[in-house]
Structures are given as C-alpha cells and as structure tokens.
Design an enzyme around this catalytic site. Structure first.
Site, PDB file in Angstrom:
ATOM      1  N   LEU A  58      12.757  18.499  11.861  1.00 18.28           N
ATOM      2  CA  LEU A  58      12.007  17.288  12.215  1.00 18.28           C
ATOM      3  C   LEU A  58      13.020  16.184  12.511  1.00 18.28           C
ATOM      4  CD1 LEU A  58       8.914  15.974  10.261  1.00 18.28           C
ATOM      5  CD2 LEU A  58      10.482  14.478  11.463  1.00 18.28           C
ATOM      6  N   ALA A  59      13.463  16.132  13.751  1.00 24.18           N
ATOM      7  CA  ALA A  59      14.572  15.235  14.098  1.00 24.18           C
ATOM      8  C   ALA A  59      14.534  14.995  15.606  1.00 24.18           C
ATOM      9  CB  ALA A  59      15.900  15.859  13.686  1.00 24.18           C
ATOM     10  N   GLU A  60      13.889  13.915  16.025  1.00 22.79           N
ATOM     11  CA  GLU A  60      13.716  13.692  17.460  1.00 22.79           C
ATOM     12  C   GLU A  60      15.040  13.368  18.152  1.00 22.79           C
ATOM     13  OE1 GLU A  60      11.672  12.463  15.149  1.00 22.79           O
ATOM     14  OE2 GLU A  60       9.836  13.572  15.624  1.00 22.79           O
ATOM     15  N   ILE A  87       9.285   9.501  20.623  1.00 19.47           N
ATOM     16  CA  ILE A  87      10.519   9.396  21.410  1.00 19.47           C
ATOM     17  C   ILE A  87      11.295   8.144  21.016  1.00 19.47           C
ATOM     18  CG2 ILE A  87       9.519   8.165  23.391  1.00 19.47           C
ATOM     19  CD1 ILE A  87      12.278  10.882  23.476  1.00 19.47           C
ATOM     20  N   HIS A 127       0.022   7.373  17.629  1.00 19.96           N
ATOM     21  CA  HIS A 127      -0.318   8.612  18.332  1.00 19.96           C
ATOM     22  C   HIS A 127      -1.064   8.308  19.624  1.00 19.96           C
ATOM     23  CE1 HIS A 127       0.439  10.220  14.304  1.00 19.96           C
ATOM     24  NE2 HIS A 127       0.569  11.403  14.845  1.00 19.96           N
TER      25      HIS A 127
END
Lengths: 321, 352
Positions: A58-60, A87, A127
């Site tokens: 979990l690491a954009e 992003i 979202h």
C-alpha cells in the site's frame, strides 16, 4: 463487435495489449488475486501470472516510482491507483520524476496511470475527486478521459503504446452504467476530440461522465440543434476541434465535473477567448463543481455536481441570448 | 555519529583480493578526476560561468568511486549529487560534465537541467531530482523489472542521511524487502543534511533499520574506496544470487558546504579537521605509493585531461532559446531504454 460495459472495455483493452506485448504489466493495490477494487483486472493473474499482474504494498509513491524504474529499463507498466484521489500520495514521483524525465535527459517514461475518478455515488471527499487538472499543469504528462466503452478500450491501448506518462482518467460512474459496441482486437483511439453529437446552434464542450450529462440534457431541448464535443484528451488538448465547433455554432457551454477554478474547462474557455472571440454570439458559459470537497450525503453531493437540469438551464439561456 | 553497525562489516579495510594493481590505480584515477573536475567547476562558478549554484562531493569521492567500480555494465544506477565519480566510471566524459555545469548545449541535459542533475541514459544512469529519496523507488523499480524478467542484473542508488526521514525512503526499503529485489542502497552518511546534523534527523541509525525491512545493513568506511568496492561487490553477489537487497552505510563527511553559497558555520572546525586526516584520495595514494605507483604522474595525467576538457567544454555553445519548449514529450513510439556502462573492474573483463 461485442457489447461491453465501459469497465469491461477497459479490461479488454488491457488484456489485449498484455497479450500483444510482453513488456506490458499491471501493478497496484489488490489488483491481482482480488482483481482490483472495481474488478478491472479480474482474472488477469490467472492468465498472466504474478510478475505481470503485481499486487503491491500500500504505497502510491512506491507504485508510481517503481513503475518509472521498470519503464526506463524496458517494461510498459500500467499502474492502478485504487481511487484517483490517492494519486496525491504519488504526485511527486509522477510530476517531478516521470513528467520531467524526457525533457531533462531525453529518457522516455512509458507508464500509464489508471485513475478511477469522479463522483455521484456518495464516495465522499476522498473517493470522488476529478484531479485531471493537477496534471494538465505539469509538463510532460498526457491526460486522457474516455466517455464511451469504445474509447475506453482504444484510449487504454493508445495510452500504453504512448512513450510518455499518461494519466488515464476512468470515470467510476460510467463503469457499469455505460455500455456500447466495442470493436474486437486491437485498435488505437487518437488523443483528439470526438463529436458526440453534431449540432449547429450551441456547442457543449466536455469530457468523461459529463458527456452523458450533456447529451441527456440536450437530447430534446425545445428542438434546438446542440453539438456535444467530447474532448477525450485533455493533454494534448484538441484546440482545432474546439475552435471549429465554436466557429460553427457561435455559442459555447463548457461543462466540468472537476472543481471550477483552473479546471480543464477554464483552459478551454481561455483558448476560445483568445482565438474565437470574433466568432462568439454569446458569453462563454461554464458549469463546474464549485470549489468544495465532494460531500458525502446524497442531497449535498447532488447540490454540487453538475446535473442534467443545470446543463439544460444554462443551454436554454445561451440559446435565447 | 552514526558509526555503530547493525552487524559486523563484511569488509574490514582494503581487500586487495579482488582488485588488481591496475584496478587500484583506476580507483584513484576516478577519485582524482572527480575532485579535479569539481575544483575546476568551482573556479568556473566563481568566474560566473556556472549559473545557479554548485554542489560538490569533496572528501566523499571514495563513496561513488568504490561502489560504481563494482557494478557491471548491464547494471543500472541512480546517482546522487555528491557522486560524480560514478558518472565518470560509467563512461561520461569530463567535457560533457563541465559543459553540463555551464548550462551548455554539450552538457548531458543540453542545458535543460543544471549542475549534478543528470544521468546519461546511454550508460545506464538516471539523473536525480531535487526531492532526494525519489531515486530509491526508481532503483527499486529497475530491480523489480530485472527480477520479473529473470535477468541477472542489479540496480544501485545512493541517498543521504536526510533522505532517510522521507516517506519515499520507507516505501522503497519496504518494497525492496517484501519483493526481495536485486537492489543495493547506499546511505551516504556525510553527517549533515544541509545544516541539519544527524542528531536532529533520526533517533535510530538508519542502517539498523535495514534489518526491520528484512535485509542486511552494515556500515563501511566511506572514505576507503577499496572497502566501498568490496562491500558493493558482495552486495551485488547477494542480489544476483536472489538473496535480495543490501543497505550499505558509507560513513563519510561533507567537507564543503551544502552548495557554493554555504559557509558551513554550523559545523565545528574540529570535526572538519578530524575528517581532513581521513581524506580518501590521500589514503589511496599512500597505498599505491607503497606499491611503487607513480602517483605524481597520474595526477599530472588527470590534470591534463581536465584542462583539455575545460577548453572543449568552453567551446560548446549555449543552447538555442528557440529550442526551450522542445522535447517535453517523447515522439518516438519505441524510444531507447537505458544502455550499458563501460566495464572497469578487471573482474568484469575476466567475465566474473
């Protein structure tokens, strides 16, 4: 030809290109075994294996940054942001590393970043965003936003084949709502605008989900002939198509789902003001989401997102001007 | 001072076993070239010929020279701003580097970016950006691609002590550990991030964190080129054997200010003096003198090369302003990817 939803068309474009080009890989959070939060990559891991369908931490920033590294040594990564909102966490890698690489060093970064965007279903402030304009302001990054199933597939293939970083805005509210005929096999959709409906009295310039809002609002607007121009690509922006339509109709309404200030439509309005001022028979009019976070509760969300009624009203006013 | 180690160093001092006499001379040559080019560039800066600011790696030459010497042509690197020797070892000419500093058309970025912000794609290097740990992830991604394609290759990047405070650094360490990637991370611990000392940067020495990410980390004397070489040589062997990443802390000292404008008043004079005694170039010279190498001749050779490169770089034109907006996007649908470097270590020439 097959009838597909917008979501199935995105999947089909990805799958076809992965079959055609061994360099193409997809990577992101929960995209492998689970098939993605929206199931765009459902079944991919069985066909292509975990090295080409990569479940990531979990690491954009990690997703975008490692995709850049993989791209400069020969792969064609397609990164999924689970929601386009995320992003923001990978912004630096995309804007500072990927976007500036070719200008600085002549080194191409062929990555595609899939950005499930947009509101309309109580996703709330994190979202529901439409962050495309962030990247329009960042040199070296292309931005595309399909509105139909056919273009969703064709633009996906074009984005992967493009040798630059491409932000692929896929509107979540179109995923299962929009269906259409989609050609078989591989085809590329150009990064140019498309006339969604021809008309002579008014042009509506828009993209993404708002194309459907515009079409619905003007389907039967007291018999008026309204042209709807679907931009499809925001970078590059098809200024010729915009100006040609405005010169034909002399009136223009611009619809953005993004927050109003400096949205894509603001650039469209500027282009028209600079190059088609003498052709106008009315004020360039804009509808956009006001500059607020997208609220959660349905009446609040509906109060800010551009609606069919608001488009109708603005179109009527312009036609009567 | 972050000199405590998480586990004993693999290389205690120089290891001549893998380095021939010629190799050891080459290590000195590239350190001398780095220092000489940077000193020349500082003069050009003072003459107003280098725009912007100027950053150098005085006193840190062994970190990049030793590490890069151990990397094969097919390996890939993301090089930081105090690692000029790495560019030279990969095959970038002094002329292009000096032209780069001066913003000339003949520089690696053709005036698009300045100072040490460059990487020559022809020799497998990606230039850094100012957001310093960003290249951790790019190097991790290269290694990810190598592993996914079953290639026997390795990626390497340097980063500073300040970088270890950033989120990207953690993301890269974690990612590389989770996927057991063939990547080497070199912490260039030069005691200061701009003016911020280690004591205000971290509570735990970052080299100790490596174990928490699932791979080894150890400290090396960053002022010893041969120790750096040996540490990276072994880390590369681990990577190619599928044993995953390694973190190496190169303990060194930034002997000049952060950039040309910085008078370094925040650094105690005794600290600088202490490290002056550990100069990496003098150290390598002493070794080679013992072996009977004519070090003065090598210095003269390097100086002559830099003189010639300076003349040539000064002949390079400034970029044409009409081209300022060109090249933002790539227009070649099948663009070149990163190319190979030059084999320098005798071990690669022997096919090691």
């Amino acid at each position: 030809m097959a009838t597909m939803t917008y979501l199935q068309a995105i999947s089909d474009g990805l799958r076809q290109e992965m079959r055609a080009d061994q360099r193409v890989m997809v990577m992101g959070e929960d995209i492998g075994v689970f098939g993605g939060a929206f199931k765009v990559t459902d079944g991919f891991i069985a066909e292509f294996g975990p090295d080409r369908v990569m479940d990531t931490p979990l690491a954009e920033s990690g997703i975008v940054g490692t995709a850049i590294g993989a791209a400069v040594v020969g792969l064609r990564p397609v990164c999924e942001m689970q929601f386009s909102d995320f992003i923001a966490c990978g912004f630096d890698q995309l804007v500072n590393v990927a976007g500036k690489m070719h200008y600085r060093q002549g080194l191409a970064v062929p990555i595609t970043v899939r950005l499930p965007s947009g509101g309309g279903f109580s996703g709330g402030p994190f979202h529901s965003q439409n962050p495309e304009a962030w990247f329009m302001q960042s040199p070296g990054i292309k931005v595309v936003a399909p509105s139909t199933a056919e273009d969703a597939k064709g633009l996906m293939i074009s984005a992967i084949r493009d040798p630059n970083p491409v932000c692929y805005m896929e509107h979540k509210h179109l995923y299962r709502r929009i269906k259409g005929e989609v050609p078989d096999g591989i085809y590329e959709t150009p990064f140019t605008a498309r006339v969604a409906r021809e008309g002579t009295e008014l042009t509506i310039v828009t993209y993404g989900a708002m194309v459907h809002t515009a079409l619905e609002a003007t389907e039967d607007l007291d018999g008026a002939s309204v042209e709807v121009l679907d931009l499809r690509s925001l970078v590059p922006l098809d200024t010729e198509a915009i100006l040609a339509s405005v010169r034909k109709t002399s009136k223009v309404l611009i619809v953005d789902e993004a927050n109003r200030t400096c949205a894509a439509g603001a650039e469209v309005a500027a282009v028209i003001a600079e190059h088609a001022f003498e052709d106008l028979d009315g004020p360039v009019t804009r509808i956009a989401t006001p500059d607020v976070p997208i609220p959660f509760s349905p009446p609040l969300e509906q109060a800010v997102l551009p609606s069919v009624d608001r488009v109708k009203e603005a179109a009527r006013e312009l036609l009567a001007y | 001072m972050a000199t405590e180690t998480a586990r004993p160093p693999v290389a205690e001092g120089p290891d001549a076993q893998h380095l021939t006499r010629d190799d050891r001379v080459e290590l000195l040559r590239y350190m001398l070239l780095m220092r000489g080019i940077e000193e020349r560039a500082m003069n050009l800066y003072r003459q107003g010929k280098v725009p912007g600011s100027f950053y150098d790696g005085y006193g840190q030459e062994a970190v990049s020279a030793g590490a890069c010497f151990a990397m094969a042509p097919e390996d890939r690197l993301c090089i930081l701003h105090r690692d000029l020797a790495a560019h030279l070892i990969r095959g970038v000419t002094p002329t292009r580097i000096l032209a780069q500093y001066m913003g000339r058309e003949g520089g690696i970025t053709r005036g698009r970016d300045g100072n040490v912000h460059f990487g020559d794609k022809e020799v497998g290097c990606v230039g850094m950006v100012s957001m310093l740990p960003d290249m951790m992830l790019v190097a991790t991604g290269m290694a990810m691609a190598f592993k996914a394609q079953g290639q026997q290759r390795c990626a390497l990047t340097w980063f500073g002590d300040g970088s270890t405070s950033r989120g990207d650094w953690h993301e890269a360490m974690n990612w590389a550990g989770v996927q057991r990637l063939p990547v080497i991370f070199i912490l260039e611990n030069n005691q200061y991030a701009y003016s911020t000392p280690l004591s205000q940067q971290f509570a735990v020495n970052p080299v100790e964190r490596a174990a928490a990410y699932g791979f080894p980390g150890f400290a090396v004397d960053g002022n010893d080129a041969e120790a750096m070489f040996e540490a990276v040589r072994q880390a590369r062997e681990r990577a190619l054997a599928g044993d995953g990443p390694t973190m190496i802390e190169a303990v060194t000292m930034r002997m000049h200010g952060h950039a040309a404008h910085d008078d370094m008043k925040y650094v105690p004079k005794e600290q600088v003096e202490e490290w002056r005694q550990k100069d990496p170039i003098e150290r390598q010279e002493r070794r080679l003198v013992e072996l009977g190498v004519d070090v003065d001749a090598l210095r003269a050779e390097v100086k002559a090369a830099i003189d010639a490169a300076t003349e040539e770089a000064l002949q390079s034109p400034m970029p044409d302003p009409a081209t300022a907006t060109e090249g933002v996007f790539c227009t070649d649908p099948e663009p070149d990817i990163l190319g190979d470097g030059v084999p320098r270590w005798s071990g690669f020439l022997k096919g090691a």
